[in-house]
Design an enzyme around this catalytic site. Structure first.
Site, PDB file in Angstrom:
ATOM      1  N   LYS A   1       0.830  -1.209   0.000  1.00  0.00           N
ATOM      2  CA  LYS A   1       0.000   0.000   0.000  1.00  0.00           C
ATOM      3  C   LYS A   1       0.863   1.257   0.000  1.00  0.00           C
ATOM      4  O   LYS A   1       0.561   2.225  -0.705  1.00  0.00           O
ATOM      5  CB  LYS A   1      -0.964  -0.007   1.186  1.00  0.00           C
ATOM      6  CG  LYS A   1      -2.119  -0.971   0.951  1.00  0.00           C
ATOM      7  CD  LYS A   1      -3.079  -1.006   2.106  1.00  0.00           C
ATOM      8  CE  LYS A   1      -4.191  -2.029   1.838  1.00  0.00           C
ATOM      9  NZ  LYS A   1      -4.958  -2.344   3.039  1.00  0.00           N
TER      10      LYS A   1
ATOM     11  N   LYS B   1      -3.958  -9.034 -10.451  1.00  0.00           N
ATOM     12  CA  LYS B   1      -4.992  -9.323  -9.456  1.00  0.00           C
ATOM     13  C   LYS B   1      -6.074  -8.242  -9.517  1.00  0.00           C
ATOM     14  O   LYS B   1      -5.745  -7.056  -9.569  1.00  0.00           O
ATOM     15  CB  LYS B   1      -4.346  -9.338  -8.062  1.00  0.00           C
ATOM     16  CG  LYS B   1      -5.340  -9.494  -6.932  1.00  0.00           C
ATOM     17  CD  LYS B   1      -4.740  -9.131  -5.585  1.00  0.00           C
ATOM     18  CE  LYS B   1      -5.746  -8.334  -4.785  1.00  0.00           C
ATOM     19  NZ  LYS B   1      -5.335  -7.881  -3.484  1.00  0.00           N
TER      20      LYS B   1
ATOM     21  N   LYS C   1      -9.213  -2.686  -6.509  1.00  0.00           N
ATOM     22  CA  LYS C   1      -9.639  -1.299  -6.761  1.00  0.00           C
ATOM     23  C   LYS C   1      -8.425  -0.397  -6.966  1.00  0.00           C
ATOM     24  O   LYS C   1      -8.484   0.562  -7.722  1.00  0.00           O
ATOM     25  CB  LYS C   1     -10.561  -0.772  -5.662  1.00  0.00           C
ATOM     26  CG  LYS C   1     -10.184  -1.166  -4.277  1.00  0.00           C
ATOM     27  CD  LYS C   1     -11.408  -1.225  -3.372  1.00  0.00           C
ATOM     28  CE  LYS C   1     -11.094  -1.983  -2.098  1.00  0.00           C
ATOM     29  NZ  LYS C   1     -12.203  -2.596  -1.446  1.00  0.00           N
TER      30      LYS C   1
HETATM   31  P1  AMP Z   1     -11.182  -5.813   0.404  1.00  0.00           P
HETATM   32  O1  AMP Z   1     -11.988  -5.188  -0.665  1.00  0.00           O
HETATM   33  O2  AMP Z   1      -9.713  -5.575   0.287  1.00  0.00           O
HETATM   34  O3  AMP Z   1     -11.728  -5.541   1.773  1.00  0.00           O
HETATM   35  O4  AMP Z   1     -11.336  -7.387   0.176  1.00  0.00           O
HETATM   36  C1  AMP Z   1     -12.452  -8.110   0.607  1.00  0.00           C
HETATM   37  C2  AMP Z   1     -12.272  -9.593   0.398  1.00  0.00           C
HETATM   38  O5  AMP Z   1     -12.199  -9.883  -1.000  1.00  0.00           O
HETATM   39  C3  AMP Z   1     -10.978 -10.157   1.019  1.00  0.00           C
HETATM   40  O6  AMP Z   1     -11.233 -11.444   1.553  1.00  0.00           O
HETATM   41  C4  AMP Z   1     -10.051 -10.238  -0.144  1.00  0.00           C
HETATM   42  O7  AMP Z   1      -9.063 -11.228   0.029  1.00  0.00           O
HETATM   43  C5  AMP Z   1     -11.020 -10.625  -1.263  1.00  0.00           C
HETATM   44  N1  AMP Z   1     -10.494 -10.216  -2.568  1.00  0.00           N
HETATM   45  C6  AMP Z   1     -10.305  -8.945  -3.007  1.00  0.00           C
HETATM   46  N2  AMP Z   1      -9.795  -8.939  -4.268  1.00  0.00           N
HETATM   47  C7  AMP Z   1      -9.659 -10.252  -4.617  1.00  0.00           C
HETATM   48  C8  AMP Z   1      -9.200 -10.925  -5.809  1.00  0.00           C
HETATM   49  N3  AMP Z   1      -8.773 -10.242  -6.875  1.00  0.00           N
HETATM   50  N4  AMP Z   1      -9.188 -12.273  -5.798  1.00  0.00           N
HETATM   51  C9  AMP Z   1      -9.627 -12.989  -4.725  1.00  0.00           C
HETATM   52  N5  AMP Z   1     -10.087 -12.415  -3.591  1.00  0.00           N
HETATM   53  C10 AMP Z   1     -10.103 -11.071  -3.534  1.00  0.00           C
END
Ligand code: AMP
Ligand code: TRP
Length: 322
Positions: free
Chosen positions: A110, A190, A193
């Protein structure tokens, strides 16, 4: 089993969030005691725009419900409505070494992306450990990017136990499914956002279709077999294909050639609508009733606090407060 997980309201819900995490939430709630929350305090490490933040919180809560989290089966709440979490986070931080946090990839990534290296960002994994430990979760369904944070959670709990000689916490296991551990975005990296390569779950159809049609592919001609390795379109088709027949169609189309990337993308968009059509309609409906969404979050927080309060009593007693 007791299951817990959370998503940050730091952006619009995307396909990676769904397949990597939320789909597992929906399945797990059938047979487990589940806690699913909005990690709003975590999101403050990146979102510092109050009107936008309020909107993101409502969007995520609405999205959770539209995708099938059922408040009759799962405890759905907002992290900030559980003040015990921040209190626990402090106790945990006093048994967490700097070195452990300095090794965290997520912090380094980050900062490399330009996020301000605040103390909150550095301490992020300790707050996450508090989320998980406060309800004594056994299992935490997440995407692969959260694996190290689960290891930190276990280390921090063990360190508390070693320091105070009392086993107040349950050491949680991550649940990471291999085929969706890392869902690729439209550019092949990957889906995230912060890379601007997401496919949103909600919102107007047209720009989503455009994003899907814009997935980066190579120049293999229509009639030729297509490479599958590092091919975002292939992986997305495999993840989205709604049944074994469709999965087999994808395999054949890549192995034998004869189907162009454009037609494959059109098929992916059909899968997208099949997967999310009903949830998208529910989302639009619920968006018109924010009071109901708020009521669900508040009721969820009341229930979560009933579980958190006795654990906090144990923790305070263990450290010598009260
Ligand atoms: P976040 O938006 O960072 O809070 O992510 C929420 C959940 O989505 C977490 O469990 C992340 O590991 C999962 N996640 C986010 N992006 C991905 C991705 N590209 N592939 C798999 N899991 C994801
Ligand atoms: N760090 C997680 C993410 O970015 C969100 C999160 C916060 C979380 N607390 C949690 C996930 C506890 C699982 C359990 O995706």
């Amino acid at each position: 089993m007791r299951v817990l997980s959370g998503v940050q309201p730091s952006g619009t819900l995307h396909v990676g969030n769904y397949f990597g995490a939320i789909r597992q939430f929906v399945r797990l709630q059938e047979e487990n005691e589940c806690f699913f929350f909005l990690a709003d305090l975590h999101a403050l490490t990146t979102v510092q725009d109050p009107p936008r933040f309020r909107e993101l919180i409502t969007d995520l809560a609405t999205g959770y419900l539209a995708l099938g989290l059922d408040p009759a089966r799962s405890v759905v709440y907002r992290q900030s409505d559980l003040p015990e979490v921040t209190e626990l986070s402090w106790y945990l931080s006093t048994v967490t070494s700097m070195g452990l946090l300095q090794r965290c990839h997520s912090f380094k990534d980050k900062v490399a992306q330009g996020v301000v290296p605040s103390h909150g960002l550095f301490a992020y994994p300790v707050l996450m450990a508090a989320d998980i430990l406060i309800v004594k979760s056994d299992l935490v369904p997440v995407g692969k990017d959260q694996k190290q944070h689960l290891e930190v959670t276990r280390d921090v709990a063990a360190s508390f136990h070693a320091t105070y000689g009392e086993e107040v916490f349950v050491l949680p296991e991550p649940m990471i499914l291999d085929d969706v551990a890392v869902v690729p975005g439209v550019d092949g990296r990957k889906m995230s956002k912060s890379y601007g390569n997401t496919i949103e779950i909600f919102g107007p159809e047209k720009p989503i279709r455009k994003k899907i049609m814009g997935i980066v592919t190579d120049s293999t001609p229509v009639e030729a077999p297509k490479p599958t390795e590092d091919n975002a379109l292939y992986h997305l088709l495999k993840i989205f294909a709604p049944n074994p027949e469709e999965k087999a169609w994808v395999e054949t189309a890549f192995a034998e050639g004869g189907v162009g990337y454009g037609d494959m993308k059109k098929r992916l968009f059909d899968y997208y609508l099949q997967t999310f059509g009903a949830s998208r309609a529910r989302y639009d409906e619920l968006r018109g009733d924010p009071a109901e969404v708020e009521r669900i979050l508040r009721a969820g927080a009341d229930t979560a606090r009933e579980t958190a309060a006795p654990l906090m009593d144990e923790v305070r007693k263990a450290v010598g407060i009260h």
